[in-house]
Design an enzyme around this catalytic site. Sequence first.
Site, short mmCIF file in Angstrom:
data_model
loop_
_atom_site.label_atom_id
_atom_site.label_comp_id
_atom_site.label_asym_id
_atom_site.label_seq_id
_atom_site.Cartn_x
_atom_site.Cartn_y
_atom_site.Cartn_z
CE1 TYR A 20 -2.07 3.22 2.76
CE2 TYR A 20 -3.52 2.67 0.94
CZ TYR A 20 -3.17 3.51 1.97
OH TYR A 20 -3.89 4.65 2.22
CE LYS A 49 -3.15 5.45 -1.40
NZ LYS A 49 -4.15 6.10 -2.28
C1 VAH Z 1 -4.57 2.38 6.47
N1 VAH Z 1 -6.30 4.02 7.06
O1 VAH Z 1 -4.54 2.09 7.64
C2 VAH Z 1 -5.27 3.69 6.08
C3 VAH Z 1 -4.27 4.81 6.09
C4 VAH Z 1 -2.50 5.94 7.39
C5 VAH Z 1 -3.39 4.80 7.34
O2 VAH Z 1 -3.50 4.81 4.95
O3 VAH Z 1 -4.08 1.70 5.62
#
Ligand code: VAH
Length: 308
Positions: free
Chosen positions: A140, A144
């Site tokens: 993730y 990003k």
């Molecule tokens: C997550 N709520 O936990 C999201 C967010 C900073 C956390 O990117 O993946």
Amino acid sequence: KILVIGACGQIGVELTLALRKMYGESNVLASDLREEHDLLKGTGPYVSLDVMNKEMLHVLVIRHNITQIYLLAAILSATGEKNPLLAWHINMQSLLNVLDIAKEEHLDKVYWPSSIAVFGPNSPMQETPQHTIIEPTTIYGISKFAGERWCEYYNHRYGVDVRSLRYPGLISYKSAPGGGTTDYAVEIFHEAKENKKYTSFLSENTYLPMMYMPDAIRATIELMEADASKISIRSAYNLSAMSFSPKEIAAEIKKHIPDFTISYEPDYRQQIADGWPNSMDDTQARTDWGWKPEYDLAKMTKDMLDHI
Ligand code: VAH
């Protein structure tokens, strides 16, 4: 006309409602892969859309005279670790589809959220700077960070006015979070109200940057409303409101629900959280476009418990 992609998600629902209030219901087209969220029903136009289908998205943008896109569809950190290649594919291809259509159709603006998840264990943990070591350790976070680079590239190379914020963990009551590591801070309120107890999947002193959803929505709109000449960051702005640990939010809840108890059973999400900042330096956002948070832990806790 604005298109919101991922309008049924934790951010999407509230952003869609706020945009409709500002620009008029018929000027904000909401879309998601899922069926329309109850809170959106009757508040404006809705279409089913798979953002991975670039041709379908392109036709929709032309047919509905879309001039701005808010892209909120993504696989979040915890879910992403269960299916890394799918998370990479969805998080990256959705953004590339939107950026390329924005370039071809000369859209006015694009919004795409980044996250504190771009930072990793080698970044400074306290008051993490806008510019610093960025070595994300989750897919993730990698998606990003790569997305931030693509946003900056499309802005500098093709002049696409794309803007982004590195959101902290977001807390809200209107729509459920979707598979994040910070979701404990939402679950704890529901459990406290229903069962007066909560088992946290993060350890008691796990400090993370957090923000109440009304602040995050306001920041997003203020950024998008700012004059382009004020925007000095075309990757993604650090954005901050508060930091707290499970122990601290539990103590704040106990002020309202005295017999609330918390226990701790850290799971795989502990390692993700340990690699993220404890606090963020968002001076650049405050300087460039006047960012200022309004909710601290006490004010958020009261508002959450009043509405759940
Ligand atoms: C997550 N709520 O936990 C999201 C967010 C900073 C956390 O990117 O993946």
